[in-house]
Scaffold this motif. Sequence first.
Motif, PDB file in Angstrom:
ATOM      1  N   GLY A  10      63.732  68.259 -51.902  1.00 16.84           N
ATOM      2  CA  GLY A  10      63.474  67.951 -50.511  1.00 16.84           C
ATOM      3  C   GLY A  10      61.984  67.816 -50.276  1.00 16.84           C
ATOM      4  O   GLY A  10      61.197  67.697 -51.214  1.00 16.84           O
ATOM      5  N   SER A  11      61.613  67.839 -49.013  1.00 13.85           N
ATOM      6  CA  SER A  11      60.217  67.722 -48.620  1.00 13.85           C
ATOM      7  C   SER A  11      59.684  69.074 -48.191  1.00 13.85           C
ATOM      8  O   SER A  11      60.369  69.821 -47.495  1.00 13.85           O
ATOM      9  CB  SER A  11      60.078  66.719 -47.474  1.00 13.85           C
ATOM     10  N   ARG A  53      50.516  68.919 -54.021  1.00 10.34           N
ATOM     11  CA  ARG A  53      50.895  67.512 -53.873  1.00 10.34           C
ATOM     12  C   ARG A  53      51.277  66.893 -55.217  1.00 10.34           C
ATOM     13  O   ARG A  53      52.187  66.065 -55.290  1.00 10.34           O
ATOM     14  CB  ARG A  53      49.768  66.735 -53.216  1.00 10.34           C
ATOM     15  N   GLN A  89      64.822  64.824 -55.996  1.00  9.14           N
ATOM     16  CA  GLN A  89      63.461  64.455 -55.591  1.00  9.14           C
ATOM     17  C   GLN A  89      62.782  65.618 -54.866  1.00  9.14           C
ATOM     18  O   GLN A  89      63.376  66.225 -53.961  1.00  9.14           O
ATOM     19  CB  GLN A  89      63.502  63.241 -54.665  1.00  9.14           C
ATOM     20  N   VAL A  90      61.552  65.879 -55.250  1.00 12.98           N
ATOM     21  CA  VAL A  90      60.713  66.862 -54.563  1.00 12.98           C
ATOM     22  C   VAL A  90      59.483  66.136 -54.045  1.00 12.98           C
ATOM     23  O   VAL A  90      58.794  65.467 -54.804  1.00 12.98           O
ATOM     24  CB  VAL A  90      60.301  68.001 -55.519  1.00 12.98           C
ATOM     25  N   ASN A  91      59.238  66.268 -52.753  1.00 14.36           N
ATOM     26  CA  ASN A  91      58.064  65.676 -52.128  1.00 14.36           C
ATOM     27  C   ASN A  91      57.211  66.770 -51.507  1.00 14.36           C
ATOM     28  O   ASN A  91      57.699  67.542 -50.675  1.00 14.36           O
ATOM     29  CB  ASN A  91      58.471  64.684 -51.035  1.00 14.36           C
ATOM     30  N   VAL A  92      55.974  66.847 -51.918  1.00 12.21           N
ATOM     31  CA  VAL A  92      55.044  67.832 -51.373  1.00 12.21           C
ATOM     32  C   VAL A  92      53.954  67.065 -50.640  1.00 12.21           C
ATOM     33  O   VAL A  92      53.139  66.376 -51.250  1.00 12.21           O
ATOM     34  CB  VAL A  92      54.435  68.715 -52.472  1.00 12.21           C
ATOM     35  N   SER A  93      53.984  67.151 -49.328  1.00  8.25           N
ATOM     36  CA  SER A  93      52.987  66.425 -48.541  1.00  8.25           C
ATOM     37  C   SER A  93      52.864  67.050 -47.168  1.00  8.25           C
ATOM     38  O   SER A  93      53.757  67.757 -46.704  1.00  8.25           O
ATOM     39  CB  SER A  93      53.381  64.953 -48.412  1.00  8.25           C
ATOM     40  N   THR A 113      54.861  66.622 -56.681  1.00 10.06           N
ATOM     41  CA  THR A 113      55.800  65.611 -56.213  1.00 10.06           C
ATOM     42  C   THR A 113      56.331  64.816 -57.396  1.00 10.06           C
ATOM     43  O   THR A 113      55.568  64.256 -58.177  1.00 10.06           O
ATOM     44  CB  THR A 113      55.117  64.654 -55.214  1.00 10.06           C
TER      45      THR A 113
END
Length: 123
Positions: free
Chosen positions: A10-11, A88, A118-122, A91
Amino acid sequence: QVLLVESGGGSVLPGGSLTLSCAASGRSLGSYSIAWFRTVPGQVRKFVAGISQSGGTTKFEDSATGRFTVSGDNAKNTVYLQMNSLKRNDTAVYYCAARRDILYYSETGYPYWGRGTQVNVSS
């Protein structure tokens, strides 16, 4: 044959945490070494962390050391990747992989793979 399914991606904000799960069916994960790999577009999958067949040994790539932990739950036939202090550059698409042998750092050593999460780091 063992079938693997990842979940938990996830995010998340930088500094946050996520726990990825790798659930297996078809075989007991206790017979396999399980590794987590990640990839970004244009790059090969890179080893992130892994746990041995016995569960007694865990390995991490340098950037994950001290931030990630990997553990297994034999009753649930699931391996977890706990990721803390995410950055970040964490990701990526994360995959779990299994092999009936000792932990190995190259993707070529693993015959069984999940489809990834999916991994989103933002911010």
